[in-house]
Design a protein around this motif. Structure first.
Motif, mmCIF file in Angstrom:
data_model
loop_
_atom_site.group_PDB
_atom_site.id
_atom_site.type_symbol
_atom_site.label_atom_id
_atom_site.label_comp_id
_atom_site.label_asym_id
_atom_site.label_seq_id
_atom_site.Cartn_x
_atom_site.Cartn_y
_atom_site.Cartn_z
ATOM 1 N N LEU A 248 36.932 52.056 30.732
ATOM 2 C CA LEU A 248 38.092 52.096 29.732
ATOM 3 C C LEU A 248 39.511 52.986 30.253
ATOM 4 C CD1 LEU A 248 36.111 52.156 26.552
ATOM 5 C CD2 LEU A 248 37.703 50.391 27.184
ATOM 6 N N GLU A 249 39.195 53.524 31.375
ATOM 7 C CA GLU A 249 40.202 54.286 31.808
ATOM 8 C C GLU A 249 41.626 53.430 32.191
ATOM 9 O OE1 GLU A 249 38.715 56.320 35.385
ATOM 10 O OE2 GLU A 249 37.822 57.816 34.095
ATOM 11 N N LYS A 250 41.451 52.296 32.628
ATOM 12 C CA LYS A 250 42.777 51.402 32.859
ATOM 13 C C LYS A 250 42.943 50.739 31.512
ATOM 14 C CE LYS A 250 44.058 47.689 35.772
ATOM 15 N NZ LYS A 250 43.363 46.619 36.591
ATOM 16 N N PRO A 251 44.393 51.088 31.382
ATOM 17 C CA PRO A 251 44.907 50.446 30.059
ATOM 18 C C PRO A 251 44.575 48.968 30.175
ATOM 19 C CG PRO A 251 46.525 51.621 31.343
ATOM 20 C CD PRO A 251 45.563 51.538 32.216
ATOM 21 N N MET A 252 44.531 48.397 28.751
ATOM 22 C CA MET A 252 44.487 46.861 28.642
ATOM 23 C C MET A 252 45.732 46.244 28.206
ATOM 24 S SD MET A 252 40.890 46.439 26.146
ATOM 25 C CE MET A 252 39.314 46.824 27.012
#
Length: 568
Positions: A248-252
């Motif tokens: 979840l570190e990478k933005p959606m």
């Protein structure tokens, strides 16, 4: 051409099969026929394609209708099966129907064939639709409509099954509970349809990184759960939690907008933390709130975290009674101006002297009240009692500001400013008589609503202070944009000022706050040396045991008249 119908005929006489075929054609059908006379051929035909109906003779040299019926029902419980035989008697026919045949027809009376078949095809269609509806209803009962993930009911069923298996296998399992941080803000800012899409994407991501037999479920709202039904070692838990957080570190991306997704994960382990689904869910929930409060991403349950023991639940019920019956009391702790050595205000602190249990520490009833929603009536009681005491002091000639603490839930209450305005009017007090103290985390949980409420309160002339500064996630520059006039440096920094690092942090914080036009209060001052250092650093006000412990209103009134710290 008539209606195409796929017919499987179990018959050793091709003449009889042809008579049956001709009868179907005369009835307006276009039958696609396959004739078999052994179990092996029938099994192959069933594997080869789907069928609409099966006709079977009863007695054959190498195969009989009873065996054919059993073979069919193992494969398809709904496919119509009709005996067409010249040897079957009434008694045998009834017995055959009890084992699953739909009807029987005597070979010499094929006029019944077409209407019987038409009826059974209609019945089969109804059975299929009913079964399909049953499957759909069952799916809806056990799955979340938005994400199509298992729901709370299915999770509890699987969790119970996993516990039973773990008992026999003597191995641990884990339950992870998580919800998204600031999801309400995403909904309010971007709209519910984008919020729903975000939940769907989170569900897909969790499903992609966690494989069978692990189970991902959505419990409702922005809350998800993961069941790890078998752990080879407890280190597995940390690996899974870190895997989720890393994913979840990478933005959606939602309609071209990058959305940061953060969550708190609470973990409970069988058998260490519970032996049934209800206990594990409750304790994972406790750990989840701890993870969200400390900002560490995830937390494993510990007994000391549990705010929901039976005694605490009883206390919550008794707290409601204590609020309604005005059985709580306030203690007041003074704040002094370090330049003038004058008392400039007091902080009102709720206390509870229980008739049976004696003194109840504030954390034992304030934190559970915050989580249960009881914080609203508790805060209303504190505001009323504090302003009533302020009115009493004014009648005694004591002009002093009284500060009250607000929680995260209070800042989401749009009616709070109206309530305070009414209380000020009731006790004939100016807004400057009241101060409100809020924590950084209470603002950051829902900034939009918090700023709206704080702006209205500040516009009324009420002083607003940031409490426990340094323990949250905000910066001085972000606080400068809020309608606050002062900040209180958390006592953990003040008490640690004997260490050079903490002393420099306190000094730098005071300087930066002054540069931004903020007043600075140091809390937790427990010695004269600390007071001197703070004064040298340019701190504006101080509060702590060295000056005075929190005391009842009568004791503080006496202290104000007798202490070396004088009223301004």
């Amino acid at each position: 051409m008539g209606e195409i119908i796929r017919v499987l005929i179990i018959e050793d006489s091709y003449e009889d099969a042809e008579l049956l075929t001709q009868e179907l054609i005369k009835g307006g059908y276009d039958p696609q026929i396959v004739v078999v006379d052994t179990a092996e051929k029938m099994a192959a035909a069933l594997d080869q394609q789907a069928w609409d109906i099966v006709f079977s003779d009863y007695s054959m040299p190498h195969f009989n209708g009873g065996q054919a019926l059993l073979l069919l029902r193992e494969d398809n419980p709904d496919l119509p099966f009709i005996f067409v035989s010249g040897t079957i008697g009434e008694e045998i026919a009834v017995a055959a129907m009890r084992t699953g045949a739909n009807d029987y027809i005597i070979k010499g009376n094929l006029k019944r064939l077409v209407p019987t078949m038409a009826r059974e095809l209609d019945q089969a269609k109804l059975r299929r639709e009913h079964r399909k509806s049953e499957v759909m209803v069952k799916h809806l009962a056990y799955h979340d409509a938005l994400t199509v993930l298992p729901n709370r009911t299915l999770l509890q069923d699987r969790l119970q099954a996993a516990i039973t298996a773990a008992q026999f296998g003597n191995y641990p399992l884990a339950l992870l509970l998580m919800d998204l941080n600031r999801f309400k803000e995403i909904n309010d800012t971007l709209g519910h349809h984008r919020g729903d899409y975000l939940l769907q994407q989170v569900g897909l991501l969790l499903s992609d990184i966690l494989f069978e037999p692990n189970l991902v479920a959505r419990l409702g709202g922005d809350e998800f759960a993961v069941l790890l039904p078998r752990l080879t070692g407890k280190d597995d838990i940390h690996a899974v939690a870190q895997k989720i957080l890393h994913a979840l570190e990478k933005p959606m991306m939602i309609e071209g907008l990058p959305i940061e997704v953060e969550l708190g994960i609470g973990i409970a382990i069988y058998p260490d933390h519970g032996a049934n689904p209800e206990t594990l869910l409750q304790r994972a929930d406790v750990a989840m709130y701890t993870a969200k409060e400390n900002g560490n991403g995830y937390a494993i349950y510990e007994e000391k975290l549990n705010q929901y023991s039976p005694r605490r639940l009883v206390l919550l019920g008794e707290l409601r009674h204590a609020i309604d019956k005005n059985e709580l009391l306030l203690h007041f702790q003074p704040k002094v101006d370090l330049e003038s050595d004058c008392v400039v205000g007091v902080e009102a602190l709720a206390r509870w002297q229980h008739p049976e249990h004696g003194f109840i520490p504030p954390n034992e009833f304030i934190i559970p009240a915050e989580k249960s929603g009881l914080i609203k009536p508790l805060t209303q009681w504190v505001l009323n009692a504090a302003l009533q005491q302020c009115h009493t002091w004014q009648q005694q000639g004591i002009q002093i500001n009284v500060a009250v603490n607000l929680s995260r839930r209070n800042l989401q209450d749009s009616q709070l400013p109206d309530l305070i305005a009414q209380l000020l009017l009731t006790y004939h007090l100016e807004p400057t008589c009241l101060g409100l103290e809020i924590t950084e985390s209470s603002i950051m949980s829902d900034p939009t609503h918090a700023v709206e409420v704080l702006t209205r309160l500040s516009g009324m002339g009420i002083q607003i202070s940031i409490d426990d500064f340094g323990t949250g996630y905000s910066s001085l520059s972000s606080l400068a944009k809020l309608p606050v006039s002062s900040l209180k440096i958390d006592k953990s920094f003040i008490l640690g000022m004997t260490e050079n690092k903490n002393a420099m942090i306190v000094k730098s914080t005071i300087g930066l706050a002054h540069h931004l036009g903020l007043n600075v209060v140091a809390e937790g001052v427990e010695s004269g040396d600390l007071l001197e250092k703070l004064s040298a650093f340019g701190c504006d006000e101080a509060q702590g045991y060295f000056i005075s412990r929190p005391v009842p209103a009568e004791d503080l009134t006496r202290w104000l008249r007798e202490s070396s710290w004088r009223l301004k």
